[in-house]
Design a protein around this motif. Sequence first.
Motif, PDB file in Angstrom:
ATOM      1  N   TYR A   1       6.400  -6.730   0.387  1.00 38.30           N
ATOM      2  CA  TYR A   1       5.707  -5.442   0.285  1.00 38.30           C
ATOM      3  C   TYR A   1       4.970  -5.253  -1.039  1.00 38.30           C
ATOM      4  O   TYR A   1       4.496  -4.157  -1.326  1.00 38.30           O
ATOM      5  CB  TYR A   1       6.719  -4.298   0.475  1.00 38.30           C
ATOM      6  N   LYS A   2       4.844  -6.311  -1.820  1.00 38.73           N
ATOM      7  CA  LYS A   2       4.251  -6.157  -3.158  1.00 38.73           C
ATOM      8  C   LYS A   2       2.796  -5.676  -3.120  1.00 38.73           C
ATOM      9  O   LYS A   2       2.349  -4.955  -4.020  1.00 38.73           O
ATOM     10  CB  LYS A   2       4.341  -7.475  -3.922  1.00 38.73           C
ATOM     11  N   ASP A   3       2.070  -6.027  -2.060  1.00 38.82           N
ATOM     12  CA  ASP A   3       0.649  -5.655  -1.999  1.00 38.82           C
ATOM     13  C   ASP A   3       0.385  -4.432  -1.125  1.00 38.82           C
ATOM     14  O   ASP A   3      -0.773  -4.051  -0.921  1.00 38.82           O
ATOM     15  CB  ASP A   3      -0.178  -6.841  -1.485  1.00 38.82           C
ATOM     16  N   VAL A   4       1.430  -3.820  -0.604  1.00 37.67           N
ATOM     17  CA  VAL A   4       1.261  -2.615   0.227  1.00 37.67           C
ATOM     18  C   VAL A   4       1.165  -1.399  -0.685  1.00 37.67           C
ATOM     19  O   VAL A   4       2.010  -1.194  -1.565  1.00 37.67           O
ATOM     20  CB  VAL A   4       2.447  -2.461   1.210  1.00 37.67           C
ATOM     21  N   GLU A   5       0.133  -0.595  -0.476  1.00 40.19           N
ATOM     22  CA  GLU A   5      -0.066   0.587  -1.313  1.00 40.19           C
ATOM     23  C   GLU A   5       0.998   1.652  -1.023  1.00 40.19           C
ATOM     24  O   GLU A   5       1.534   1.732   0.088  1.00 40.19           O
ATOM     25  CB  GLU A   5      -1.463   1.179  -1.072  1.00 40.19           C
ATOM     26  N   HIS A   6       1.251   2.502  -2.014  1.00 37.23           N
ATOM     27  CA  HIS A   6       2.273   3.539  -1.912  1.00 37.23           C
ATOM     28  C   HIS A   6       2.065   4.430  -0.694  1.00 37.23           C
ATOM     29  O   HIS A   6       2.996   4.701   0.086  1.00 37.23           O
ATOM     30  CB  HIS A   6       2.266   4.370  -3.203  1.00 37.23           C
ATOM     31  N   ASP A   7       0.838   4.901  -0.512  1.00 38.24           N
ATOM     32  CA  ASP A   7       0.564   5.852   0.574  1.00 38.24           C
ATOM     33  C   ASP A   7       0.713   5.223   1.956  1.00 38.24           C
ATOM     34  O   ASP A   7       0.974   5.924   2.940  1.00 38.24           O
ATOM     35  CB  ASP A   7      -0.853   6.420   0.430  1.00 38.24           C
ATOM     36  N   ALA A   8       0.561   3.889   2.051  1.00 34.64           N
ATOM     37  CA  ALA A   8       0.631   3.217   3.351  1.00 34.64           C
ATOM     38  C   ALA A   8       2.027   3.301   3.953  1.00 34.64           C
ATOM     39  O   ALA A   8       2.194   3.217   5.185  1.00 34.64           O
ATOM     40  CB  ALA A   8       0.198   1.757   3.212  1.00 34.64           C
ATOM     41  N   PHE A   9       3.053   3.499   3.154  1.00 35.61           N
ATOM     42  CA  PHE A   9       4.420   3.538   3.660  1.00 35.61           C
ATOM     43  C   PHE A   9       4.682   4.795   4.505  1.00 35.61           C
ATOM     44  O   PHE A   9       5.620   4.814   5.302  1.00 35.61           O
ATOM     45  CB  PHE A   9       5.421   3.484   2.500  1.00 35.61           C
ATOM     46  N   GLU A  10       3.829   5.826   4.333  1.00 36.84           N
ATOM     47  CA  GLU A  10       4.018   7.048   5.122  1.00 36.84           C
ATOM     48  C   GLU A  10       3.827   6.785   6.612  1.00 36.84           C
ATOM     49  O   GLU A  10       4.401   7.460   7.460  1.00 36.84           O
ATOM     50  CB  GLU A  10       3.046   8.135   4.646  1.00 36.84           C
ATOM     51  N   ASN A  11       3.009   5.787   6.925  1.00 36.33           N
ATOM     52  CA  ASN A  11       2.741   5.447   8.326  1.00 36.33           C
ATOM     53  C   ASN A  11       3.571   4.249   8.801  1.00 36.33           C
ATOM     54  O   ASN A  11       3.323   3.697   9.863  1.00 36.33           O
ATOM     55  CB  ASN A  11       1.253   5.141   8.512  1.00 36.33           C
TER      56      ASN A  11
END
Length: 494
Positions: free
Chosen positions: A43-53
Motif C-alpha cells: 500500500y506504499k503508493d496508495v494515496e490517503h484519500d483512496a482508502f475511503e473507497n
Amino acid sequence: MREFTDQELIRREKAEHIRELGLDPFGHKFERTAFAAELKDKYKDVEHDAFENMDDTATVAGRIMFIRKMGKASFFSIKDKTGPIQVYISINDIGEEAYTLFKTADIGDIVGVHGKVMKTQTGEVTIKCLEYTHLTKALRPLPEKFHGLTDIEERYRRRYVDLIMNDESKKVAFMRPKIIRAIQNYLDGQGFVEVETPILTTLLTGASARPFVTHHNTQDLDMYLRIALELNLKRLLVGGMEAVYEIGRTFRNEGMDPQHNPEFTLMEVYQAYSDLEGMMNLTEGMYKFIAETVCGKTVFNYLGNEIDLGKPFKRVSMTDAIKDVTGIDFKKEMTVEEALKLAEEHQIEVQDHEKSVGHIINLFFEKYVEETLIQPTFLYGHPIEISPLTKKNPEDPRFVDRFELFISGKECANAYTELNDPIDQLERFEAQLAEKELGNDEANDIDMDFIEALEYGMPPAGGIGYGIDRLVMLFTEQESIRDVLLFPTMKERK
C-alpha cells in the motif's frame, strides 16, 4: 528467589487481572493473514484519500514496541519478523470490554490485531483495529527504547532480547540461512550431493587442533567431538559417490576471539577427478554466486577493507609471497640449519616440533605475509610438513598441492589436491605421530581404517574446507564471529 522490580510486579498483577477476565495471559494459536512489511509495501503508493473507497482488511500479530494512549483512542505499533506496523485502536470500533483489555497492555506484550488497512495524514500505512486479541504478557520490560542492549556481552548472552531490539542482528540472523541455502543450491547445481557423517569419533584426524573429549558410557570409551569432516567424506569417494559435501558443526577446544568460536560450522567439499585448480574455480564461482543471488552486490566492507568479489581472485605461491615481502627465496634448496639462522635473524621463535624448513617457511608467512592479503587471494604451494593429507607437488616434492583462500588478511578456505596414495599417507601419519611425541598436541592420529580404504583405491580428487561463519561474516559485513552466531560460546554469567 530474586526480587522483582516495581515494573515486574505491576506486570504480574496485570497478568492476574487478564486471568480474572477469563483469558489466558500467555495465549493460544492465532491465525494471521499478513506480515507488516508486505502490507507496507503493498500500500506504499496508495494515496490517503483512496482508502475511503477501499475495504481491505488484514490480520497481523507481533510484539508491542510503542504505545501512545489517548483516552478513548490510541496508537501503538507492533513488530513481527518482517518489521513494525502502526495500529490505530478506538473504543468506538472495538467496544469498551476489548478497549479495557488493551489498556492493560505494556510494551513487550504480544498481541493480535484484525482491522481495516488505512493511511494516516502523514502517509503511514496503519491498521484500524476492529478486533484486538491479547496473546502473551511480557513479565519483564524491554531495555530502554533508544539504547537497547548497550553491553555487547549481554547482547550475545541474551540474543533473544538483542533480536527484539536490534534490527541489524535480526537481519543477520535471517540472512545466514539464505547464504547457506545459496551454497547448497550452487553445489547441488554442480552435481554434488550433501551428506552427513558422525560427530563422535575415536581418532583425531583431518586437521591440526585440540579436541573436546567426551565419554561413551555403554562402550566405556573416551571419544572426541570431531575437529574436521575430511576422512569420512573421502571414504565416500572411495565408495563411488564422487562429489560430496557436508555442512556441519565442528568442535575445537581452543581460544575465543573475533575470528574463533570453540564450536563452529564447517563445510568440506570433495570432488573426484578434480584438483587444486578445480577447487579454485569452484570456490570463486560460489563466492560470486552468493554475492549476486543473496546480496545483489559484489563489493563488501569486511574488517575495515573494501573487498571486491567481482574481480578475478589473485593466485600466488607461498614462497613467492614471502619473497615479495622479505627478499628471501625459500624455493631454493636449503638445510634446516640455514632456515633456523634466517628465523633467528628475523626474530622468529621456532618450537622443537617446528625445526624443519617447511615449518619455518610457514612461520615466515604468518609473520610477514598473512595480514597483507586483503583482496581475495588463493595462496598455494604449502610445505609438506604442515600438510599431512595433501598430494605432493610432482615438480617439487618439498611442497604440496594445497591452497588457502585469504580475504582481508584472514583464512576463509583451505583446499588440497587430495592425497590418495595409501603408502605415502601412512608415512605422513607416522611423521605426525613423531611430532606428537615432540610435544605437538595438535598432530593427527594414525587412522588405519582410512589407510585400508585408500588401499581399495580413491580416485584423484580435489577437496576444500570452508569456515561458514567467516563466510557469513563477509557477506553480512560483520566484524566478529559472535555477530553471525545466534548463540556463541560465552563465559558463565555470575
